[in-house]
Design a protein around this motif. Structure first.
Motif, PDB file in Angstrom:
ATOM      1  N   SER A  75      21.535  65.821   3.983  1.00 48.00           N
ATOM      2  CA  SER A  75      20.853  67.012   4.458  1.00 48.00           C
ATOM      3  C   SER A  75      19.414  66.410   5.512  1.00 48.00           C
ATOM      4  N   LEU A  76      19.667  64.854   5.649  1.00 55.56           N
ATOM      5  CA  LEU A  76      19.066  65.060   6.688  1.00 55.56           C
ATOM      6  C   LEU A  76      19.623  64.963   8.179  1.00 55.56           C
ATOM      7  N   LEU A  77      20.308  65.488   8.202  1.00 55.55           N
ATOM      8  CA  LEU A  77      21.084  66.549   9.003  1.00 55.55           C
ATOM      9  C   LEU A  77      20.525  67.493   9.853  1.00 55.55           C
ATOM     10  N   VAL A  78      19.872  67.684   8.666  1.00 58.73           N
ATOM     11  CA  VAL A  78      18.883  69.229   9.085  1.00 58.73           C
ATOM     12  C   VAL A  78      18.165  69.636  10.325  1.00 58.73           C
ATOM     13  N   GLY A  79      17.255  68.322  10.301  1.00 56.06           N
ATOM     14  CA  GLY A  79      16.178  68.335  10.725  1.00 56.06           C
ATOM     15  C   GLY A  79      16.897  68.143  12.519  1.00 56.06           C
ATOM     16  N   PRO A  80      16.990  67.490  12.624  1.00 53.65           N
ATOM     17  CA  PRO A  80      17.657  67.045  13.513  1.00 53.65           C
ATOM     18  C   PRO A  80      18.464  68.439  14.655  1.00 53.65           C
TER      19      PRO A  80
END
Lengths: 234, 234
Positions: free
Chosen positions: A72-77
């Motif tokens: 889910s952390l690759l969502v922001g960028p």
DNA sequence: AATCTCAGATTCATCAGATGATTGCTACGG
DNA sequence: CCGTAGCAATCATCTGATGAATCTGAGATT
């Protein structure tokens, strides 16, 4: 190779080598800068870059930590980059979105009975009910309708049970891009049809009908794409 | 809101507002820092973050520029994040890869006759020929075989004609992750079978047979996934 | 004994100024 | 017309200092 690159490289290497693990705390700036043989300024630039990528998280007074490294952390960028280039590449982005969401609908249908999927599907149903309420009222709140639409698609992606898939869908269904798109769709009076299509998709998913779920989701998103093409022509 | 966030926000807003466009040059550090009311250090951290995301590009002595904002630029950041988390999430990542590459194979088959697709397919053929040569020789060079494999899948994704799709495939087929995977596959003596599967996929694509292309690509990647699952069990 | 309060230490956040390295431009000479 | 050396512009990096948020632990309170 710049000093900053050396910092990024050094920290990623530490993570890949297992020297640093998810949730671990990094050495304090002064020490880490010394270890990598760079000034504190350069170290901070490198750390900031990894922070932008969602790999690190610095908290004033507390320290700098490796994030959970969840998909889910690759969502922001990614979401941000998609937003920036969405202006010129709306169609190819949406084609990929359609591919992924079609797959997600199929996967969700296959595991409709699982506990995790069930709760996600309940959330999807709630979003549809909310949208139905908005549509039933005389004065349609488009902003709330958009929220419900986003919630519906997100819940369905979650129900598929693949976190990477859910994260990518989230990133590609850019917030502002969809805002513009929705503006056009609601102007075209497509609100009610969108709602019907959503209902049809969810019914198929809940029934565990993989093929119907896939086809209906694909059809729904193709409708959106057709609108997108017409907008581009104009 | 931190100073760095103010910088990132300010610059992205300038791009979204059209004040800055792809290829444009940013004001010099001193001026931009003054305009955003932050120190040069904080400005540089923000610029570095956008650089990590592939949005900006700073060249010493020349200035800082907005990149082309092409979809291919979302590869670097995403690929890196995928690598970092690939350790624990290899299977979900590969499932998404399979979905996207299956779609890519189908799209490539449909437009096999287009000029752009043809040249990409020629590149795919060249990669297969190269791999065949390696396999025919007595001493198999696994590194070169891996290169050919990557080139084949990349060429096929390019042939699909959707730059966003190609960029995502590139990012998900992580370099080092695949390196580990390949090591295992070649150890298992799957080299020849992989080559046959690649040939079958390309034949279907070149023939313009969408369904065969999709099925064969999916089957090929499922084989890889099965190996992945067996590895996880062990 | 358990909990609350607060001062001190720790750590990141930010600023300011100075120097080095690289690039691009310009005028000069061939 | 072309090549080259010098010069200016710009990013890259370092150093040192100060501010702000957080954590820790001792002491007071209940």
């Amino acid at each position: 190779m710049s000093r900053t690159d050396r910092v990024v490289d050094g920290i990623t290497r530490m993570i890949l080598d297992g020297e640093l693990r998810a949730g671990d705390r990094l050495p304090v700036e002064k020490d880490l800068a010394a270890a990598l043989d760079v000034s504190r300024g350069s170290l901070r630039e490198g750390v900031r870059a990894l922070e932008a990528l969602g790999v690190l998280e610095a908290r004033q007074g507390a320290g700098t930590y490796v994030t959970s490294l969840d998909p889910s952390l690759l969502v922001g960028p990614l979401g941000m980059v998609v937003e920036l280039q969405a202006a010129g590449h709306a169609l190819p982005v949406h084609e990929v979105r359609r591919t992924l969401e079609t797959e997600a609908a199929g996967l969700a249908a296959r595991r409709a009975d699982d506990a995790a999927a069930s709760s996600a599907l309940a959330a999807a149903r709630a979003a549809l009910d909310d949208a139905a309420g908005v549509l039933a009222s005389g004065d349609v709140d488009h902003e709330r309708l958009l929220e419900a639409d986003i919630a519906f698609h997100r819940a369905l992606a979650d129900a598929a049970g693949n976190p990477v898939l859910a994260a990518l869908v989230e990133a590609l269904a850019g917030r502002t891009a969809r805002h513009r798109l929705w503006r056009g769709l609601t102007d075209a009076g497509a609100d009610a049809r969108t709602q019907r299509e959503h209902e049809a998709v969810l019914d198929a998913v809940v029934a565990g009908d993989v093929e119907r779920a896939r086809v209906r989701m694909a059809a729904h998103l193709l409708e959106v794409e057709d609108f997108l093409r017409r907008s581009d022509d104009a």
